[in-house]
Write a protein that holds these residues in place. Structure first.
Motif, PDB file in Angstrom:
ATOM      1  N   THR A  54      36.919  34.174  77.479  1.00  0.00           N
ATOM      2  CA  THR A  54      37.904  33.177  77.557  1.00  0.00           C
ATOM      3  C   THR A  54      37.428  31.761  78.236  1.00  0.00           C
ATOM      4  N   VAL A  55      36.749  31.998  79.303  1.00  0.00           N
ATOM      5  CA  VAL A  55      36.184  30.823  79.977  1.00  0.00           C
ATOM      6  C   VAL A  55      35.217  29.819  79.144  1.00  0.00           C
ATOM      7  N   CYS A  56      34.546  30.674  78.372  1.00  0.00           N
ATOM      8  CA  CYS A  56      33.662  29.715  77.358  1.00  0.00           C
ATOM      9  C   CYS A  56      34.484  28.846  76.305  1.00  0.00           C
ATOM     10  N   HIS A  57      35.657  29.396  76.174  1.00  0.00           N
ATOM     11  CA  HIS A  57      36.427  28.585  75.125  1.00  0.00           C
ATOM     12  C   HIS A  57      37.184  27.507  75.998  1.00  0.00           C
ATOM     13  N   LEU A  58      37.763  27.802  77.048  1.00  0.00           N
ATOM     14  CA  LEU A  58      38.428  26.818  77.886  1.00  0.00           C
ATOM     15  C   LEU A  58      37.224  25.570  78.182  1.00  0.00           C
ATOM     16  N   ILE A  59      36.241  25.920  78.395  1.00  0.00           N
ATOM     17  CA  ILE A  59      35.088  24.846  78.699  1.00  0.00           C
ATOM     18  C   ILE A  59      34.824  24.027  77.242  1.00  0.00           C
ATOM     19  N   SER A  60      34.640  24.662  76.289  1.00  0.00           N
ATOM     20  CA  SER A  60      34.047  24.041  75.091  1.00  0.00           C
ATOM     21  C   SER A  60      34.966  23.755  73.777  1.00  0.00           C
ATOM     22  N   ILE A  61      36.415  24.235  73.753  1.00  0.00           N
ATOM     23  CA  ILE A  61      37.111  23.935  72.602  1.00  0.00           C
ATOM     24  C   ILE A  61      36.860  22.333  72.543  1.00  0.00           C
ATOM     25  N   PRO A  62      37.402  21.436  73.665  1.00  0.00           N
ATOM     26  CA  PRO A  62      37.258  20.070  73.287  1.00  0.00           C
ATOM     27  C   PRO A  62      35.931  19.576  72.790  1.00  0.00           C
ATOM     28  N   ILE A  63      34.972  20.282  72.809  1.00  0.00           N
ATOM     29  CA  ILE A  63      33.736  19.975  72.482  1.00  0.00           C
ATOM     30  C   ILE A  63      33.254  20.062  71.062  1.00  0.00           C
ATOM     31  N   ASP A  64      33.416  21.122  70.586  1.00  0.00           N
ATOM     32  CA  ASP A  64      33.208  21.443  69.209  1.00  0.00           C
ATOM     33  C   ASP A  64      33.974  22.778  68.476  1.00  0.00           C
ATOM     34  N   ASN A  65      35.189  23.050  69.290  1.00  0.00           N
ATOM     35  CA  ASN A  65      35.969  23.949  68.979  1.00  0.00           C
ATOM     36  C   ASN A  65      35.511  25.518  69.328  1.00  0.00           C
ATOM     37  N   THR A  66      34.434  25.563  70.076  1.00  0.00           N
ATOM     38  CA  THR A  66      33.659  26.783  70.454  1.00  0.00           C
ATOM     39  C   THR A  66      33.313  27.573  69.360  1.00  0.00           C
ATOM     40  N   SER A  67      32.058  27.810  69.467  1.00  0.00           N
ATOM     41  CA  SER A  67      31.393  28.697  68.651  1.00  0.00           C
ATOM     42  C   SER A  67      30.950  29.977  69.555  1.00  0.00           C
ATOM     43  N   VAL A  68      29.747  30.006  70.027  1.00  0.00           N
ATOM     44  CA  VAL A  68      29.226  31.064  70.837  1.00  0.00           C
ATOM     45  C   VAL A  68      29.034  32.285  70.136  1.00  0.00           C
ATOM     46  N   ASN A 111      33.969  24.919  63.459  1.00  0.00           N
ATOM     47  CA  ASN A 111      33.273  23.990  64.474  1.00  0.00           C
ATOM     48  C   ASN A 111      32.513  22.877  64.092  1.00  0.00           C
ATOM     49  N   GLY A 112      32.449  21.890  64.811  1.00  0.00           N
ATOM     50  CA  GLY A 112      31.847  20.651  64.400  1.00  0.00           C
ATOM     51  C   GLY A 112      31.552  19.687  65.344  1.00  0.00           C
ATOM     52  N   TYR A 113      30.653  18.611  65.325  1.00  0.00           N
ATOM     53  CA  TYR A 113      30.386  17.648  66.300  1.00  0.00           C
ATOM     54  C   TYR A 113      30.527  16.605  65.718  1.00  0.00           C
ATOM     55  N   GLY A 114      30.035  15.260  66.571  1.00  0.00           N
ATOM     56  CA  GLY A 114      30.326  14.194  66.105  1.00  0.00           C
ATOM     57  C   GLY A 114      31.903  13.744  65.477  1.00  0.00           C
ATOM     58  N   THR A 115      32.146  13.076  64.557  1.00  0.00           N
ATOM     59  CA  THR A 115      33.311  12.860  63.993  1.00  0.00           C
ATOM     60  C   THR A 115      34.174  14.072  63.669  1.00  0.00           C
ATOM     61  N   HIS A 116      33.570  15.238  63.631  1.00  0.00           N
ATOM     62  CA  HIS A 116      34.635  16.493  63.566  1.00  0.00           C
ATOM     63  C   HIS A 116      34.486  17.258  64.748  1.00  0.00           C
ATOM     64  N   SER A 117      34.131  16.675  65.913  1.00  0.00           N
ATOM     65  CA  SER A 117      34.471  17.179  67.122  1.00  0.00           C
ATOM     66  C   SER A 117      35.895  16.861  67.393  1.00  0.00           C
ATOM     67  N   PRO A 118      36.485  17.780  68.352  1.00  0.00           N
ATOM     68  CA  PRO A 118      38.053  17.436  68.533  1.00  0.00           C
ATOM     69  C   PRO A 118      38.175  16.119  69.252  1.00  0.00           C
ATOM     70  N   ILE A 119      37.188  15.754  70.190  1.00  0.00           N
ATOM     71  CA  ILE A 119      37.458  14.543  70.806  1.00  0.00           C
ATOM     72  C   ILE A 119      35.985  13.576  70.801  1.00  0.00           C
ATOM     73  N   GLY A 120      35.237  13.742  69.821  1.00  0.00           N
ATOM     74  CA  GLY A 120      34.116  13.156  69.536  1.00  0.00           C
ATOM     75  C   GLY A 120      32.809  13.280  70.249  1.00  0.00           C
ATOM     76  N   PHE A 121      32.570  14.497  70.706  1.00  0.00           N
ATOM     77  CA  PHE A 121      31.229  14.585  71.425  1.00  0.00           C
ATOM     78  C   PHE A 121      30.363  14.831  70.139  1.00  0.00           C
ATOM     79  N   GLY A 122      29.000  14.266  70.590  1.00  0.00           N
ATOM     80  CA  GLY A 122      27.964  14.292  69.692  1.00  0.00           C
ATOM     81  C   GLY A 122      26.945  15.397  69.609  1.00  0.00           C
ATOM     82  N   LEU A 123      25.901  15.699  68.620  1.00  0.00           N
ATOM     83  CA  LEU A 123      25.143  16.709  68.530  1.00  0.00           C
ATOM     84  C   LEU A 123      24.548  17.279  69.856  1.00  0.00           C
TER      85      LEU A 123
END
Length: 354
Positions: free
Chosen positions: A188-202, A136-148
């Motif tokens: 499943t819904v949580c991952h569908l929402i946030s995989i593009p954001i940070d690869n989804t942790s929760v 999981n990551g944010y910024g440059t390590h987010s799949p599409i560049g979402f910030g902190l």
């Protein structure tokens, strides 16, 4: 002497509890292992083939299966955030919660190592530090560049949704047997929402596993995927306790909500369908009916004469004799006052009661 006996009994009880805790921790470790293996393994090994939907389904379906497989053993937390949420809701002891979290983290790390070893056996090898191992990551390590900020808020809200669903689905008034379906679908819904954001942790354990092998940036950003999910879990527990308090349920019962609460709900529903309160008191006339049936079986009375009408007569029967219980074998329009059918029903009736 009495003191020694009590001390011995207490020691035996403690030993039994410790053994049970070990079994539950093993179940949590195994569950976390397979959850991370399914999810992270899909990202690393099959992500190019199944896409975002496939990854989300891998996490959700595996959790759905685990709820029914290890739920009766440990409650199937497989997530430190869920454990913290249940601890805040007074459903698990502090000592057990710490043991659960350790087991979950160990299982996640072993699963990540397994995925890495499988990937590295491929034709081109695999570098966890370069290719990410699904971390999981944010910024440059987010799949599409979402910030902190976006990553933090999404982890906070979605983990809260997950924990709130777990608490609600295992509540004593929830439908029996559907907890796994609800929990698996919400993950499943949580991952569908946030995989593009940070690869989804929760799930802090899911984030920890890959980060250990990726190192560098993954370990540097790991704090967010621990802090935000735990805060979301605590928030969900507070909201749940306000909306659906569960007074009088012991921690030992709440820890095993799936099997024990399900049995209680089944008993309550059975009593309701039979139109009598669980454990009594019985409806008006029930005691007289028990006495009459007992007398009949002892040969001291007849069903027709006890009701005040001959077996072949056509007199009206009293409402007390009819009782509040419907005839098992009676069809609409088939009832005849004082008939042999009614006598047979009264003779068989005690067998239908718990």
């Amino acid at each position: 002497m009495a003191t020694k006996v009590m001390a011995s009994a207490a020691a035996a009880e403690t030993d039994e509890r410790d053994q049970t805790l070990v079994k539950r921790c093993v179940a949590e470790g195994i569950g976390s292992f397979f959850l991370v293996l399914a999810g992270v393994g899909t990202i690393v090994l099959a992500g190019d083939f199944v896409g975002t939907l496939g990854v989300a389904l891998a996490f959700g379906l595996m959790l759905l299966v685990l709820v029914y497989v290890i739920g009766p053993v440990s409650g199937c937390h497989v997530n430190p955030a869920v454990t913290v949420g249940l601890w805040a809701a007074n459903k698990i002891r502090s000592k057990d919660a710490v043991a659960y979290v350790i087991a979950q983290c160990v299982g996640a790390i072993l699963a990540s190592a397994t995925v890495w070893l499988i990937a590295d056996a491929g034709p081109f090898g695999y570098s966890a530090g370069v290719q990410g191992l699904g971390a999981n990551g944010y910024g440059t390590h987010s799949p599409i560049g979402f910030g902190l900020g976006g990553a933090f808020l999404s982890e906070l809200v979605l983990t809260g949704l997950l924990v709130f669903t777990v608490l609600g689905a295992t509540h004593i008034e929830a439908p029996v047997g559907f907890a796994g379906l609800a929990i698996g679908l919400v993950l499943t819904v949580c991952h569908l929402i946030s995989i593009p954001i940070d690869n989804t942790s929760v799930n802090p354990a899911r984030s920890l596993g890959p980060a250990v092998f990726v190192g560098g940036w993954a370990l540097g950003q790991l704090w967010l995927f621990i802090v935000a999910p735990l805060l979301g879990a605590l928030l969900a527990a507070v909201i749940h306790r306000v909306l659906r308090p569960e007074f009088g349920i012991r921690t030992s019962t709440a820890e095993r909500a799936l099997p024990q609460e399900s049995e209680m709900r089944i008993a309550q529903e059975t009593a309701r369908l039979m139109r009598m309160p669980l454990g009594g008191p019985y409806p008006a006339g029930a005691e007289q009916r028990f006495e009459r049936v007992g007398a009949e079986r002892a040969g001291t009375g007849r069903a027709g004469t006890e009701r005040g009408a001959p077996a072949t007569g056509g007199n009206d029967r009293s409402s007390t004799a009819a009782g509040p219980w419907p005839a098992r074998d009676q069809e609409p329009g088939s009832r005849r006052p004082g008939s042999a059918r009614d006598a047979d029903r009264d003779r068989d009736w005690p067998h239908d009661t718990p």
